[in-house]
Design a protein around this motif. Structure first.
Motif, mmCIF file in Angstrom:
data_model
loop_
_atom_site.group_PDB
_atom_site.id
_atom_site.type_symbol
_atom_site.label_atom_id
_atom_site.label_comp_id
_atom_site.label_asym_id
_atom_site.label_seq_id
_atom_site.Cartn_x
_atom_site.Cartn_y
_atom_site.Cartn_z
ATOM 1 N N ARG A 46 0.843 -1.193 0.000
ATOM 2 C CA ARG A 46 0.000 0.000 0.000
ATOM 3 C C ARG A 46 0.881 1.247 0.000
ATOM 4 N NH1 ARG A 46 -5.227 -0.988 1.161
ATOM 5 N NH2 ARG A 46 -5.757 -3.047 1.955
ATOM 6 N N LYS A 47 0.350 2.331 -0.489
ATOM 7 C CA LYS A 47 1.083 3.587 -0.451
ATOM 8 C C LYS A 47 1.257 4.009 1.002
ATOM 9 C CE LYS A 47 0.105 5.723 -4.896
ATOM 10 N NZ LYS A 47 -0.461 6.893 -5.573
ATOM 11 N N VAL A 48 2.492 4.236 1.376
ATOM 12 C CA VAL A 48 2.744 4.676 2.741
ATOM 13 C C VAL A 48 2.338 6.140 2.890
ATOM 14 C CG1 VAL A 48 4.493 4.896 4.543
ATOM 15 C CG2 VAL A 48 4.623 3.000 2.923
ATOM 16 N N PHE A 49 2.473 6.895 1.814
ATOM 17 C CA PHE A 49 2.044 8.300 1.850
ATOM 18 C C PHE A 49 1.822 8.788 0.425
ATOM 19 C CE2 PHE A 49 6.696 8.135 2.167
ATOM 20 C CZ PHE A 49 7.049 8.746 0.976
ATOM 21 N N GLU A 84 0.049 15.124 -0.163
ATOM 22 C CA GLU A 84 -0.555 15.263 1.157
ATOM 23 C C GLU A 84 0.491 15.468 2.260
ATOM 24 O OE1 GLU A 84 -3.094 11.937 1.854
ATOM 25 O OE2 GLU A 84 -4.489 12.448 0.232
ATOM 26 N N LEU A 85 1.773 15.500 1.872
ATOM 27 C CA LEU A 85 2.826 15.737 2.865
ATOM 28 C C LEU A 85 2.828 17.209 3.270
ATOM 29 C CD1 LEU A 85 5.736 13.616 1.316
ATOM 30 C CD2 LEU A 85 4.174 12.961 3.149
ATOM 31 N N SER A 86 3.064 17.443 4.532
ATOM 32 C CA SER A 86 3.008 18.815 5.047
ATOM 33 C C SER A 86 4.194 19.643 4.553
ATOM 34 C CB SER A 86 3.001 18.797 6.580
ATOM 35 O OG SER A 86 3.087 20.110 7.088
ATOM 36 N N THR A 87 3.895 20.862 4.127
ATOM 37 C CA THR A 87 4.938 21.810 3.722
ATOM 38 C C THR A 87 5.061 22.948 4.736
ATOM 39 O OG1 THR A 87 3.301 22.979 2.378
ATOM 40 C CG2 THR A 87 4.631 21.305 1.264
ATOM 41 N N ASP A 88 4.537 22.708 5.922
ATOM 42 C CA ASP A 88 4.564 23.711 6.987
ATOM 43 C C ASP A 88 5.794 23.493 7.863
ATOM 44 O OD1 ASP A 88 4.140 25.494 9.005
ATOM 45 O OD2 ASP A 88 2.247 24.623 9.711
ATOM 46 N N ARG A 124 1.383 4.616 12.291
ATOM 47 C CA ARG A 124 1.823 5.627 13.257
ATOM 48 C C ARG A 124 3.228 5.352 13.806
ATOM 49 N NH1 ARG A 124 -1.871 9.340 14.671
ATOM 50 N NH2 ARG A 124 -0.740 9.883 16.564
ATOM 51 N N GLU A 125 3.764 4.169 13.503
ATOM 52 C CA GLU A 125 5.140 3.909 13.917
ATOM 53 C C GLU A 125 6.136 4.636 13.021
ATOM 54 O OE1 GLU A 125 3.773 0.470 11.283
ATOM 55 O OE2 GLU A 125 2.976 1.685 12.917
ATOM 56 N N LEU A 126 5.662 5.127 11.857
ATOM 57 C CA LEU A 126 6.514 5.874 10.939
ATOM 58 C C LEU A 126 6.157 7.359 11.054
ATOM 59 C CD1 LEU A 126 8.444 6.124 8.454
ATOM 60 C CD2 LEU A 126 6.419 5.811 7.027
ATOM 61 N N TYR A 127 7.074 8.146 11.585
ATOM 62 C CA TYR A 127 6.782 9.581 11.701
ATOM 63 C C TYR A 127 8.074 10.390 11.723
ATOM 64 C CZ TYR A 127 7.868 9.164 16.736
ATOM 65 O OH TYR A 127 8.484 8.944 17.952
ATOM 66 N N LEU A 128 7.937 11.692 11.479
ATOM 67 C CA LEU A 128 9.053 12.627 11.517
ATOM 68 C C LEU A 128 8.880 13.548 12.716
ATOM 69 C CD1 LEU A 128 8.355 12.010 8.326
ATOM 70 C CD2 LEU A 128 10.123 13.725 7.934
ATOM 71 N N GLU A 129 9.991 14.037 13.213
ATOM 72 C CA GLU A 129 9.945 14.965 14.341
ATOM 73 C C GLU A 129 10.870 16.142 14.047
ATOM 74 O OE1 GLU A 129 11.214 12.818 17.748
ATOM 75 O OE2 GLU A 129 13.125 12.208 16.892
ATOM 76 N N LYS A 130 10.521 17.284 14.619
ATOM 77 C CA LYS A 130 11.333 18.474 14.386
ATOM 78 C C LYS A 130 12.386 18.570 15.479
ATOM 79 C CE LYS A 130 11.099 23.346 13.176
ATOM 80 N NZ LYS A 130 10.279 24.548 13.028
ATOM 81 N N ILE A 131 13.653 18.612 15.044
ATOM 82 C CA ILE A 131 14.783 18.743 15.969
ATOM 83 C C ILE A 131 15.526 20.014 15.576
ATOM 84 C CG2 ILE A 131 16.897 17.678 16.837
ATOM 85 C CD1 ILE A 131 15.711 14.978 16.062
ATOM 86 N N GLY A 132 15.420 21.035 16.408
ATOM 87 C CA GLY A 132 15.987 22.342 16.063
ATOM 88 C C GLY A 132 15.200 22.927 14.906
ATOM 89 N N HIS A 169 5.625 18.864 17.632
ATOM 90 C CA HIS A 169 6.086 19.029 16.255
ATOM 91 C C HIS A 169 6.465 17.660 15.697
ATOM 92 C CE1 HIS A 169 5.914 23.358 16.246
ATOM 93 N NE2 HIS A 169 6.704 23.442 17.314
ATOM 94 N N ILE A 170 5.474 16.847 15.441
ATOM 95 C CA ILE A 170 5.689 15.542 14.817
ATOM 96 C C ILE A 170 4.700 15.401 13.670
ATOM 97 C CG2 ILE A 170 6.609 14.392 16.869
ATOM 98 C CD1 ILE A 170 3.872 13.191 17.358
ATOM 99 N N PHE A 171 5.104 14.624 12.646
ATOM 100 C CA PHE A 171 4.263 14.479 11.459
ATOM 101 C C PHE A 171 4.183 13.010 11.077
ATOM 102 C CE2 PHE A 171 3.943 14.104 6.801
ATOM 103 C CZ PHE A 171 2.694 14.692 6.618
ATOM 104 N N PHE A 172 2.938 12.520 10.904
ATOM 105 C CA PHE A 172 2.698 11.148 10.481
ATOM 106 C C PHE A 172 2.335 11.162 8.995
ATOM 107 C CE2 PHE A 172 1.665 11.293 14.986
ATOM 108 C CZ PHE A 172 2.343 10.184 15.475
ATOM 109 N N PRO A 173 3.202 10.641 8.113
ATOM 110 C CA PRO A 173 2.864 10.602 6.677
ATOM 111 C C PRO A 173 1.587 9.822 6.393
ATOM 112 C CG PRO A 173 5.192 10.138 7.029
ATOM 113 C CD PRO A 173 4.552 10.135 8.372
ATOM 114 N N ASN A 174 1.317 8.816 7.220
ATOM 115 C CA ASN A 174 0.105 8.014 7.057
ATOM 116 C C ASN A 174 -0.395 7.631 8.436
ATOM 117 O OD1 ASN A 174 -1.826 5.961 6.570
ATOM 118 N ND2 ASN A 174 -0.822 5.399 4.651
ATOM 119 N N GLU A 175 -1.619 8.033 8.754
ATOM 120 C CA GLU A 175 -2.171 7.761 10.085
ATOM 121 C C GLU A 175 -2.295 6.265 10.365
ATOM 122 O OE1 GLU A 175 -2.922 9.647 12.671
ATOM 123 O OE2 GLU A 175 -2.190 11.448 11.687
#
Length: 646
Positions: free
Chosen positions: A222-225, A229-233, A253-261, A244-250
């Motif tokens: 399946r398409k993971v994302f 639909e990816l955030s550009t914010d 939820r084990e796959l996500y990005l986080e903002k560091i600095g 400040h975390i982003f889930f490409p696909n709800e």
């Protein structure tokens, strides 16, 4: 078939011709040097040892040489250098021992040493600055004093084909940058690994893990994302957690990005899952899967990365044709050799057809399972890769459906002994139809799910549509239930003579909606099963015995002892006849009639159909007539006063 064979022959010839284009290291001309540099840094035939010969005898470590060669390739690509435009001759060069590769950058040129062309020491020395200027797009004026190379990764990197830029400032840019720098044109796993927040103990395997993460995306059914639909914010905040975390696909939820600095990175917990998810997906076959395409890159030769058919490279076209040839060959084998084998082994067996189709279906399932396993090695863009996986999955569902249906047919033959037309096995036939219906409905749901349609919405619409259909098809439902009752009660079967008061005849076919009856006028009547199941059915075909009752009138002037002998010998005829009931019959003087003495003949035939009954009657009546002539008995007029049968 002839066209297919000619096509396959032509394709094999083209593959063989292109296979001869395999590039071997050479640097006798400027073209050969640049071609060798690019060729041996490509994913399919990566050989850093050969590629370093283009640098000459420069005193650098192997790792430094590798880094410089990769950066130099990116520099030349950013300068829009085309290999085919580089001079491919040994003489006639403007400057005897120097060749300028591009007018856009005077520091990038080749020199000739001992009749071999290599990159100049000045070019090699300036690679770091050239990389910053042309790849990272950071001019010396813009670069801040004391800024380290690690800080420069925050700058935008121009992609030579898509225009997407490397950046970590938004979730969308981080994901795009990770995938971009693992592509063939800008293959740089070291840079791609900077998109992931690794634990200290994983940094040594950073490049390997970055590649494995992409392989997970390619292997996911399946398409993971979705890119759009990816955030550009830059300051995206998750509404549920407020972080400040982003889930490409709800759904993952084990796959996500986080903002560091000021950077968005794949989270550390995501990085920890890469190995286990990759192993679950590929096991120990990942190397084999992703190196499977290498042979096609070799076959395609120097033109392997040429784009054909809009999105496909030449080697990818070869790979698609490779599996297409296998599919055509498998079809040919199944339709000729395999069918011939089953024809000889199971010549007249009812198991031949279902067995053949079962084996053929299994062969297609094996083929498409192999294609599905190697699908990630096609290295298509992610959107197209998921389309390919969907197509393969639909084919697999199709052949699994055929396998299930033919298996049901096999068991139907097994339980009916090849006589499925016989309605004594009606419940088996009916059960097989129900199972097939369930199989088709289930397969349809799997296809809908494979194509990423909303299954719940479909089922909701199906239930509403089913309710409306049921209201308009009550008679059909009644007939269907009537057929179920007929099969369950076994009230009649094909070949039986039935009578329901309106229709009388022989049953020819029992269907799910109606039954076909052949009347004695030879007309074919179709009777809804609901009528047959609701009314009384007189099944004359199920009689154990067929009754024969007749009265013979003998003249009054016949001696009584002769009549007595006549009745005794008729009894003997009944005893001797092969198709009569021996334990119960009657032949007696029954009454006085207007024209003579009445003799009653009451017997039963043991036959299973009307034709044999008529034959048995014929034989018995003829024997009685012969006996009459032998004894000299005369029948009165009318000869037969009364005859009954049932």
């Amino acid at each position: 078939m002839r066209k297919q064979i000619l096509f396959i022959g032509f394709l094999l010839m083209s593959i063989a011709m292109n296979a001869q284009e395999k590039w071997e290291f050479a640097n006798a001309t400027p073209y050969e040097t640049v071609k060798s540099h690019f060729y041996f840094l490509e994913k399919g035939h990566y050989n850093i040892e050969l590629a370093t010969y283009t640098l000459g005898e420069v005193k650098l470590s192997t790792k430094a040489k590798e880094s410089n060669l990769i950066k130099l390739k990116s520099i030349l690509l950013s300068l829009n250098l085309k290999i085919e435009d580089v001079l491919n001759r040994k003489r006639g060069i403007k400057e005897k021992n120097k060749y300028q590769l591009t007018s856009k950058e005077p520091l990038v040129y080749l020199i000739r040493v001992k009749r071999k062309w290599i990159y100049s020491p000045e070019t090699i020395k300036n690679i770091p600055n050239l990389y910053k200027n042309h790849v990272l797009n950071i001019s010396p004026v813009k670069q801040q004093k004391g800024r380290s190379d690690s800080d420069l990764i925050k700058e935008l990197i121009k992609n030579d084909s898509t225009g997407i830029k490397f950046s970590l400032i938004t979730p969308a840019k981080t994901i795009s940058s990770h995938l971009l720098f693992l592509g063939d044109s800008l293959f740089n796993p070291e840079l791609a690994s900077l998109t992931i927040n690794f634990a200290p103990e994983d940094t040594s395997d950073a490049k390997e893990l970055a590649i494995k993460l992409k392989q997970i995306y390619l292997g996911a059914e399946r398409k993971v994302f979705l890119f759009n639909e990816l955030s550009t914010d830059t300051f995206y905040t998750d509404s549920a957690s407020g972080k400040h975390i982003f889930f490409p696909n709800e759904a993952f939820r084990e796959l996500y990005l986080e903002k560091i600095g000021d950077k968005w990175l794949y989270s550390r917990s995501t990085s920890k899952l890469i190995r286990s998810v990759h192993e679950d997906m590929y096991g120990n076959d990942a190397e084999e899967v992703f190196h499977f395409s290498d042979k096609f890159k070799v076959w395609a030769g120097v033109n392997s990365n040429n784009i054909v058919l809009k999105i496909l490279k030449l080697w990818q076209v070869y790979m698609i044709f490779y599996f297409f040839i296998i599919f055509i060959a498998l079809q040919f084998i199944n339709r000729t050799a395999l069918k011939l084998v089953f024809k000889k082994l199971l010549a007249r067996s009812p198991y031949r057809e279902p067995s053949y189709h079962i084996i053929a279906s299994i062969s297609y399932i094996v083929l498409f399972s192999i294609i599905k396993n190697y699908a990630p090695s096609f290295e298509l863009p992610m959107d197209y890769n998921h389309i390919l996986l969907k197509i393969i999955k639909v084919f697999l569902i199709f052949y699994y459906t055929l396998l299930a249906v033919y298996s049901v047919n096999f068991f139907k033959v097994l339980f009916t002994h090849g006589r499925s037309y016989d309605s004594q096995f009606g419940i088996v036939v009916f059960a097989s139809l129900i199972i097939k219906s369930i199989i088709f409905i289930t397969s349809m749901l799997f296809v809908i799910d494979a194509l990423d349609f909303n299954l719940f919405n479909f089922l909701a619409g199906l239930s509403i549509g089913g309710f409306a259909l049921a209201l308009g098809a009550q008679d059909t439902v009644k007939n269907f239930l009537g057929s179920l009752m007929i099969f369950a009660d076994k009230s009649f079967r094909v070949g039986d003579w039935i009578d329901n008061g309106e229709i009388s005849g022989t049953v020819e076919e029992i269907g799910l909606r109606s039954t076909k009856v052949r009347t004695f006028h030879n007309s074919l009547v179709t009777v809804p099963n609901s009528l047959l199941s609701d009314n009384n059915i007189d099944n004359l075909g199920r009689r154990a015995y067929r009754r024969y009752k007749s009265t013979i009138v003998v003249k009054y002037n016949t001696p009584s002892n002769l009549i007595d002998e006549f009745t005794q010998q008729i009894s003997e005829l009944i005893e001797k006849h092969p198709d009569t009931r021996k334990d119960f019959y009657m032949v007696y003087i029954n009454d006085f009639g207007s024209y003579g003495v009445k003799v009653l003949i009451y017997a039963f035939f043991v036959v299973d159909d009307w034709k044999n009954e008529m034959k048995a009657r014929h034989e018995l009546i003829k024997s009685i007539l012969d006996l009459r002539d032998e004894l000299g008995i005369e029948f009165s007029v009318p000869t037969i006063a009364q005859t009954e049968d049932s």
